[in-house]
Design a protein around this motif. Structure first.
Motif, mmCIF file in Angstrom:
data_model
loop_
_atom_site.group_PDB
_atom_site.id
_atom_site.type_symbol
_atom_site.label_atom_id
_atom_site.label_comp_id
_atom_site.label_asym_id
_atom_site.label_seq_id
_atom_site.Cartn_x
_atom_site.Cartn_y
_atom_site.Cartn_z
ATOM 1 N N LYS A 266 -8.697 -0.698 14.209
ATOM 2 C CA LYS A 266 -8.267 -1.146 15.641
ATOM 3 C C LYS A 266 -7.574 0.288 16.273
ATOM 4 O O LYS A 266 -7.774 0.290 17.588
ATOM 5 C CB LYS A 266 -7.093 -1.997 15.429
ATOM 6 C CG LYS A 266 -5.764 -1.670 14.624
ATOM 7 C CD LYS A 266 -4.654 -2.676 14.381
ATOM 8 C CE LYS A 266 -3.666 -2.260 13.503
ATOM 9 N NZ LYS A 266 -2.594 -3.567 13.296
ATOM 10 N N TYR A 267 -7.105 1.136 15.648
ATOM 11 C CA TYR A 267 -6.681 2.261 15.963
ATOM 12 C C TYR A 267 -7.959 3.366 16.525
ATOM 13 O O TYR A 267 -7.568 4.142 17.429
ATOM 14 C CB TYR A 267 -5.669 3.016 14.865
ATOM 15 C CG TYR A 267 -4.604 2.224 14.649
ATOM 16 C CD1 TYR A 267 -3.440 2.095 15.398
ATOM 17 C CD2 TYR A 267 -4.233 1.755 13.403
ATOM 18 C CE1 TYR A 267 -2.466 1.153 15.356
ATOM 19 C CE2 TYR A 267 -3.166 0.902 13.411
ATOM 20 C CZ TYR A 267 -2.280 0.799 13.968
ATOM 21 O OH TYR A 267 -1.272 0.036 13.630
ATOM 22 N N VAL A 268 -9.093 3.089 15.714
ATOM 23 C CA VAL A 268 -10.242 4.046 15.706
ATOM 24 C C VAL A 268 -10.540 3.427 17.448
ATOM 25 O O VAL A 268 -10.993 4.347 18.182
ATOM 26 C CB VAL A 268 -11.191 3.808 14.966
ATOM 27 C CG1 VAL A 268 -12.435 4.485 15.399
ATOM 28 C CG2 VAL A 268 -10.649 4.544 13.718
ATOM 29 N N ILE A 269 -10.651 2.326 17.475
ATOM 30 C CA ILE A 269 -11.302 1.556 18.734
ATOM 31 C C ILE A 269 -10.176 1.838 19.914
ATOM 32 O O ILE A 269 -10.745 2.194 21.026
ATOM 33 C CB ILE A 269 -11.381 -0.132 18.647
ATOM 34 C CG1 ILE A 269 -12.549 -0.029 17.673
ATOM 35 C CG2 ILE A 269 -11.515 -0.683 19.939
ATOM 36 C CD1 ILE A 269 -12.671 -1.646 17.415
ATOM 37 N N PHE A 286 -14.531 2.451 6.126
ATOM 38 C CA PHE A 286 -15.721 2.815 7.017
ATOM 39 C C PHE A 286 -15.877 4.115 7.612
ATOM 40 O O PHE A 286 -14.900 5.016 7.336
ATOM 41 C CB PHE A 286 -15.650 1.758 8.285
ATOM 42 C CG PHE A 286 -14.561 2.060 9.230
ATOM 43 C CD1 PHE A 286 -14.653 2.798 10.422
ATOM 44 C CD2 PHE A 286 -13.162 1.516 8.781
ATOM 45 C CE1 PHE A 286 -13.617 3.010 11.185
ATOM 46 C CE2 PHE A 286 -12.453 1.725 9.611
ATOM 47 C CZ PHE A 286 -12.352 2.690 10.744
ATOM 48 N N LEU A 287 -16.905 4.498 7.979
ATOM 49 C CA LEU A 287 -17.162 5.959 8.617
ATOM 50 C C LEU A 287 -17.498 5.760 10.036
ATOM 51 O O LEU A 287 -17.963 5.076 10.370
ATOM 52 C CB LEU A 287 -18.324 6.563 7.944
ATOM 53 C CG LEU A 287 -18.375 8.107 8.075
ATOM 54 C CD1 LEU A 287 -17.584 8.830 7.437
ATOM 55 C CD2 LEU A 287 -19.778 8.560 7.612
ATOM 56 N N ALA A 288 -16.568 6.514 10.861
ATOM 57 C CA ALA A 288 -16.578 6.544 12.199
ATOM 58 C C ALA A 288 -17.171 7.949 12.766
ATOM 59 O O ALA A 288 -16.604 9.019 12.322
ATOM 60 C CB ALA A 288 -15.160 6.199 12.858
ATOM 61 N N THR A 289 -17.940 8.157 13.398
ATOM 62 C CA THR A 289 -18.488 9.301 14.175
ATOM 63 C C THR A 289 -18.070 9.531 15.625
ATOM 64 O O THR A 289 -18.491 8.598 16.418
ATOM 65 C CB THR A 289 -20.009 9.371 13.976
ATOM 66 O OG1 THR A 289 -20.411 9.103 12.559
ATOM 67 C CG2 THR A 289 -20.528 10.679 14.340
ATOM 68 N N VAL A 290 -17.349 10.618 15.810
ATOM 69 C CA VAL A 290 -16.740 10.797 17.209
ATOM 70 C C VAL A 290 -17.164 11.981 17.702
ATOM 71 O O VAL A 290 -16.960 12.847 17.055
ATOM 72 C CB VAL A 290 -15.139 10.323 17.180
ATOM 73 C CG1 VAL A 290 -14.804 8.922 16.595
ATOM 74 C CG2 VAL A 290 -14.423 11.479 16.220
ATOM 75 N N ASP A 291 -17.016 12.123 19.123
ATOM 76 C CA ASP A 291 -17.122 13.382 20.014
ATOM 77 C C ASP A 291 -15.713 13.594 20.182
ATOM 78 O O ASP A 291 -15.010 13.046 21.162
ATOM 79 C CB ASP A 291 -18.091 13.349 20.808
ATOM 80 C CG ASP A 291 -19.379 13.148 20.580
ATOM 81 O OD1 ASP A 291 -19.821 13.686 19.654
ATOM 82 O OD2 ASP A 291 -20.033 12.176 20.982
ATOM 83 N N VAL A 292 -15.132 14.902 19.858
ATOM 84 C CA VAL A 292 -13.784 15.374 20.181
ATOM 85 C C VAL A 292 -13.916 16.782 20.363
ATOM 86 O O VAL A 292 -14.726 17.625 20.113
ATOM 87 C CB VAL A 292 -12.792 14.996 18.912
ATOM 88 C CG1 VAL A 292 -12.789 13.168 18.778
ATOM 89 C CG2 VAL A 292 -13.192 15.644 17.776
ATOM 90 N N ALA A 293 -12.619 17.233 20.976
ATOM 91 C CA ALA A 293 -12.319 18.791 21.026
ATOM 92 C C ALA A 293 -11.472 18.844 19.867
ATOM 93 O O ALA A 293 -10.440 18.382 19.688
ATOM 94 C CB ALA A 293 -11.610 19.024 22.300
#
Length: 329
Positions: A266-269, A286-293
């Motif tokens: 829920k926090y990732v979403i 689970f594994l999350a792939t995110v675009d961040v600075a």
């Protein structure tokens, strides 16, 4: 002159009667509290305003023709109530909650705005406007001029005019200290941004020679200048700048893989949206792939989960968050 003629022929009486009728509809009627001719005539009598069945019918038609949503319910006698008020009661409740919770608005101004919003509901619904919502945000602002500063800046943006203002911070004794030696900054404002319950003005600063943001509640003595704004830098996009400044802050952009405990989905979403790319590792991870600075702000977000979210790649991100952890020991 007869009473009947008084009720229909005197212009001042007609004006008073229509205003009295409108006030009655606005305050005392809604879908659950309808009125009829007898109740209206009794009300006019109490207000010492001459009226009769004929003038009442004409006055209701006048209000309808003027655009007021006076709903007529056919019956014996006909029943009436004010339908559309501009805002439905649930909408007004939502606005009351927002005003009450806003840190940017002072308590005094919040109370004034809530009183005005409450007055837009019928009397029978005003009790419902007493809310049981308790904000978790910190102390509200004490600056009464905030709303007027926002309005002035917004006006400057619309007119494409520069603004000038003083800007303060706090010293170790909690005293306000004006930056720039108390001299006014001159800024070409491009947009107002609402972030975490505060307004920010984004624009080109002549002092810094670049696009910057200033928090509006720390602005004093704002004025709109007659000088036209400086154009945006080539390729500059407000949306991209705001995303970097307020969501991830400046830093090298990277595709980061995060190993997360299942309960933190829920926090990732919340942070990255429902379209965030995720894949199940097992029933608990689970594994999350995110675009961040890659920035202290992003790493601080990861830290708050106490190991429940771990950076797996790239190596630079793994190294930097380890160095931050070591530095705060």
């Amino acid at each position: 002159m007869s009473k009947n003629k008084d009720a229909s022929g005197n212009k001042e009486i007609v004006k008073k009667r229509i205003l009295t009728l409108l006030k009655y509809f606005y305050e005392k009627t809604d879908e659950d509290h309808q009125t009829d001719t007898f109740k209206l005539l009794k009300y006019f009598e109490e207000q010492e305003t001459p009226a009769n069945r004929k003038t009442l019918k004409n006055d209701i038609k006048t209000l309808i023709d003027a655009g007021y949503d006076i709903v007529v319910v056919p019956s014996k006698p006909n029943k009436y109530f004010l339908g559309d008020r501009g805002f439905e009661t649930p909408e007004l409740k939502l606005l009351v909650d927002a005003v009450s919770s806003s840190r940017f608005i002072t308590q005094k101004k919040s109370n004034q705005l809530i009183e005005k919003l409450t007055a837009m509901a019928s009397i029978s619904h005003r009790e419902e406007m007493k809310r049981n919502v308790y904000p978790t945000s910190r102390a509200k602002s004490t600056n009464e001029s905030n709303l007027y500063t926002v309005d002035a800046i917004n006006d400057a943006i619309n007119r494409k005019k520069k603004i000038a203002f003083k800007y303060f911070e706090y010293d170790v004794d909690k005293k306000k200290v004006f930056r720039h030696d108390g001299e006014k900054y001159v800024v070409s404002p491009y947009a107002l941004i609402w972030n975490e319950d505060f307004y920010y003005v984004m624009g080109y600063s002549e002092y810094y020679s670049k696009v910057v943001t200033f928090r509006v509640d720390r602005i004093r003595d704002a004025e709109v200048l007659q000088e036209r704004v400086k154009g945006k830098p080539k390729g500059f996009k407000i949306e991209d700048y705001a995303k970097k400044t307020f969501e991830m802050y400046d830093g090298e952009e990277a595709k980061v893989k995060l190993e997360c405990k299942a309960e933190f989905m829920k926090y990732v979403i919340d942070r990255f949206g429902e379209n965030v790319k995720t894949g199940k590792i097992d029933d608990s991870r689970f594994l999350a792939t995110v675009d961040v600075a890659l920035s202290p702000t992003f790493y601080a977000w990861v830290f708050q989960f106490k190991g429940g979210i771990k950076i797996k790649s790239p190596k630079k991100a793994v190294r930097e968050i380890a160095e931050m952890a070591e530095a705060i020991k």
